[in-house]
Design a protein around this motif. Sequence first.
Motif, short mmCIF file in Angstrom:
data_model
loop_
_atom_site.label_atom_id
_atom_site.label_comp_id
_atom_site.label_asym_id
_atom_site.label_seq_id
_atom_site.Cartn_x
_atom_site.Cartn_y
_atom_site.Cartn_z
N ALA A 22 0.85 -1.20 0.00
CA ALA A 22 0.00 0.00 0.00
C ALA A 22 0.88 1.24 0.00
O ALA A 22 1.99 1.25 0.55
N ASP A 23 0.41 2.29 -0.62
CA ASP A 23 1.13 3.56 -0.68
C ASP A 23 2.48 3.49 -1.37
O ASP A 23 3.39 4.25 -1.08
N TRP A 24 2.62 2.55 -2.28
CA TRP A 24 3.84 2.41 -3.06
C TRP A 24 3.41 2.36 -4.52
O TRP A 24 2.66 1.47 -4.91
N TYR A 25 3.85 3.29 -5.34
CA TYR A 25 3.33 3.43 -6.69
C TYR A 25 4.44 3.50 -7.74
O TYR A 25 5.53 3.98 -7.47
N LEU A 26 4.09 3.05 -8.92
CA LEU A 26 4.91 3.28 -10.10
C LEU A 26 4.06 4.10 -11.05
O LEU A 26 2.87 3.81 -11.24
N TYR A 27 4.64 5.12 -11.63
CA TYR A 27 3.93 6.00 -12.54
C TYR A 27 4.44 5.79 -13.96
O TYR A 27 5.64 5.65 -14.17
N ALA A 28 3.52 5.79 -14.90
CA ALA A 28 3.87 5.63 -16.30
C ALA A 28 3.30 6.81 -17.08
O ALA A 28 2.09 6.85 -17.35
N PRO A 29 4.14 7.79 -17.43
CA PRO A 29 3.65 8.90 -18.26
C PRO A 29 3.18 8.36 -19.61
O PRO A 29 3.87 7.56 -20.25
N VAL A 30 2.01 8.77 -20.03
CA VAL A 30 1.40 8.22 -21.24
C VAL A 30 2.30 8.41 -22.47
O VAL A 30 2.37 7.53 -23.32
#
Length: 113
Positions: A22-30
Motif C-alpha cells: 500500500a502507498d507504493w506506486y509506479l507512474y507511467a507517463p502516457v
Amino acid sequence: MIAAGHGNAITSRLIHRANTEADWYLYAPVCALVEADRARPGTAEHLAALPGIMVLDLDLPGALAVAREETWAAAHTRHSAQPTAERPDGAFLATAAPERWTGQPVRVLDVNP
C-alpha cells in the motif's frame, strides 16, 4: 518500461512491490508508454493493465512541457517526476539509461544489473 519486458530483475521487483504494498506506486507517463510501445509492441497495454502502475495522462502543464522539448516521452517523464501536491518530493525516474538524465533536474534510479 522496455527493461520490464526484457526480464530485468530490478524492474520486476519494482512492479511486484507496487502491486503488493500500500502507498507504493509506479507512474507511467502516457507519452513514455507510447514510445515504449513503438519500440516493443504490446508494452503499453501490458504495463497499463498492471494494478500497481498509475498511468499519468498528458494534462495541460504536461502538454506545455512537451511543447518545449525534442521528444514527448522525455519531456512528459521529466515533467511527471517534478513535485506535485500528490508527490511533494517528486518521483524517481527508474531507467536503464541513466546517462540520458545527466544534468537534468530529476532523481534517477538506475535499473541496470
